[in-house]
Design a protein around this motif. Structure first.
Motif, PDB file in Angstrom:
ATOM      1  N   TYR A   1       3.837  -3.575 -61.289  1.00 52.36           N
ATOM      2  CA  TYR A   1       4.872  -3.120 -60.364  1.00 52.36           C
ATOM      3  C   TYR A   1       4.273  -2.800 -58.996  1.00 52.36           C
ATOM      4  CZ  TYR A   1       8.740  -0.657 -58.263  1.00 52.36           C
ATOM      5  OH  TYR A   1       9.736  -0.283 -57.388  1.00 52.36           O
ATOM      6  N   VAL A   2       3.152  -2.073 -58.985  1.00 56.64           N
ATOM      7  CA  VAL A   2       2.517  -1.692 -57.715  1.00 56.64           C
ATOM      8  C   VAL A   2       2.123  -2.929 -56.930  1.00 56.64           C
ATOM      9  CG1 VAL A   2       0.465  -0.608 -56.705  1.00 56.64           C
ATOM     10  CG2 VAL A   2       1.769   0.590 -58.441  1.00 56.64           C
ATOM     11  N   VAL A   3       1.592  -3.943 -57.595  1.00 52.65           N
ATOM     12  CA  VAL A   3       1.170  -5.160 -56.888  1.00 52.65           C
ATOM     13  C   VAL A   3       2.377  -5.992 -56.462  1.00 52.65           C
ATOM     14  CG1 VAL A   3      -0.051  -7.366 -57.118  1.00 52.65           C
ATOM     15  CG2 VAL A   3      -1.107  -5.264 -57.952  1.00 52.65           C
ATOM     16  N   LEU A   4       3.238  -6.334 -57.406  1.00 60.75           N
ATOM     17  CA  LEU A   4       4.353  -7.245 -57.117  1.00 60.75           C
ATOM     18  C   LEU A   4       5.415  -6.644 -56.200  1.00 60.75           C
ATOM     19  CD1 LEU A   4       4.744  -8.797 -60.650  1.00 60.75           C
ATOM     20  CD2 LEU A   4       4.348 -10.101 -58.562  1.00 60.75           C
ATOM     21  N   ARG A   5       5.732  -5.375 -56.372  1.00 62.46           N
ATOM     22  CA  ARG A   5       6.845  -4.793 -55.634  1.00 62.46           C
ATOM     23  C   ARG A   5       6.418  -3.911 -54.467  1.00 62.46           C
ATOM     24  NH1 ARG A   5       9.773  -8.432 -56.360  1.00 62.46           N
ATOM     25  NH2 ARG A   5      11.314  -7.235 -55.243  1.00 62.46           N
ATOM     26  N   GLU A   6       5.174  -3.375 -54.501  1.00 62.27           N
ATOM     27  CA  GLU A   6       4.714  -2.483 -53.429  1.00 62.27           C
ATOM     28  C   GLU A   6       3.513  -3.046 -52.664  1.00 62.27           C
ATOM     29  OE1 GLU A   6       4.048   1.248 -55.451  1.00 62.27           O
ATOM     30  OE2 GLU A   6       6.171   1.771 -55.320  1.00 62.27           O
ATOM     31  N   GLU A   7       3.152  -4.280 -52.955  1.00 62.74           N
ATOM     32  CA  GLU A   7       2.042  -4.971 -52.284  1.00 62.74           C
ATOM     33  C   GLU A   7       0.707  -4.264 -52.453  1.00 62.74           C
ATOM     34  OE1 GLU A   7       2.898  -6.192 -48.293  1.00 62.74           O
ATOM     35  OE2 GLU A   7       4.765  -7.155 -48.868  1.00 62.74           O
ATOM     36  N   GLY A   8       0.506  -3.664 -53.615  1.00 64.87           N
ATOM     37  CA  GLY A   8      -0.789  -3.061 -53.919  1.00 64.87           C
ATOM     38  C   GLY A   8      -1.806  -4.137 -54.257  1.00 64.87           C
ATOM     39  N   THR A   9      -3.008  -3.703 -54.602  1.00 65.41           N
ATOM     40  CA  THR A   9      -4.079  -4.622 -54.980  1.00 65.41           C
ATOM     41  C   THR A   9      -4.765  -4.080 -56.216  1.00 65.41           C
ATOM     42  OG1 THR A   9      -4.447  -5.226 -52.676  1.00 65.41           O
ATOM     43  CG2 THR A   9      -6.240  -5.710 -54.211  1.00 65.41           C
ATOM     44  N   GLU A  10      -4.969  -4.943 -57.212  1.00 64.12           N
ATOM     45  CA  GLU A  10      -5.698  -4.497 -58.388  1.00 64.12           C
ATOM     46  C   GLU A  10      -7.196  -4.445 -58.071  1.00 64.12           C
ATOM     47  OE1 GLU A  10      -5.321  -7.236 -61.668  1.00 64.12           O
ATOM     48  OE2 GLU A  10      -6.013  -8.900 -60.456  1.00 64.12           O
ATOM     49  N   ARG A  11      -7.924  -3.674 -58.849  1.00 63.45           N
ATOM     50  CA  ARG A  11      -9.365  -3.587 -58.651  1.00 63.45           C
ATOM     51  C   ARG A  11     -10.008  -4.931 -58.974  1.00 63.45           C
ATOM     52  NH1 ARG A  11     -11.339   1.067 -62.313  1.00 63.45           N
ATOM     53  NH2 ARG A  11     -10.825  -0.675 -63.577  1.00 63.45           N
ATOM     54  N   PRO A  12     -11.027  -5.322 -58.224  1.00 63.58           N
ATOM     55  CA  PRO A  12     -11.689  -6.603 -58.509  1.00 63.58           C
ATOM     56  C   PRO A  12     -12.376  -6.580 -59.878  1.00 63.58           C
ATOM     57  CG  PRO A  12     -12.926  -5.378 -56.867  1.00 63.58           C
ATOM     58  CD  PRO A  12     -11.649  -4.619 -57.094  1.00 63.58           C
TER      59      PRO A  12
END
Length: 164
Positions: free
Chosen positions: A55-66
């Motif tokens: 949700y954070v990535v897709l809807r809030e433009e977050g980034t997952e940890r590498p």
């Protein structure tokens, strides 16, 4: 300027604050790409459908940890599709190991992605979103391999793998 204990501590605190700001995106209203997309869900439906990380990535433009995505090591034949709406985005034969810690591709399925300018964190990048649901996928850079010379750097939680 004299580097004494006080200046060193103040500088270190400032750097730590900037790093924390860059790493932790503020939570709040959804920031997925603006526009009228064919696939639509309410915020409550998105939250029910997606994991908190997705949700954070897709809807809030977050980034997952590498280096945390299982898809980083996915090398079977198949399709990488949007985790939000199932739209096919990348063919497995375009995936390559960029060494960056995120799944990377040198090309996408025509019509599957949209772009917009992203000026966050004091730099200009090209942000990628699913053309079907507007979900944030990652960014594209001009340091990829032939034949395109592009690197589509994608958050693994924004993808799902569908084997051939």
């Amino acid at each position: 300027m004299v580097i004494d204990r006080r200046n060193l501590l103040l500088g270190g605190t400032a750097l730590a604050g900037l790093a924390a700001f860059a790493y932790f995106r503020p939570m709040g209203a959804a920031r997925a790409a603006e526009g009228d997309f064919p696939y639509k869900l309410t915020e409550a439906q998105w939250r029910a459908k997606l994991s908190p990380e997705a949700y954070v990535v897709l809807r809030e433009e977050g980034t997952e940890r590498p280096f945390t995505s299982p898809l980083l090591d996915e090398h079977r034949e198949g399709i990488f599709a949007c985790a939000g709406c199932d739209q096919p985005l990348f063919k497995s034969e375009t995936k390559f190991d960029s060494g960056t810690g995120w799944p990377s591709f040198y090309d996408f399925i025509p019509g599957a992605l949209g772009t917009r300018e992203d000026n966050s964190f004091g730099m200009t990048r090209v942000s990628l979103h699913c053309s079907n649901c507007g979900g944030h996928q990652g960014h594209v850079f001009e340091d990829g391999p032939p034949p395109t010379g592009l690197r589509y750097c994608i958050d693994g939680v924004s993808l799902q793998f569908i084997p051939a």
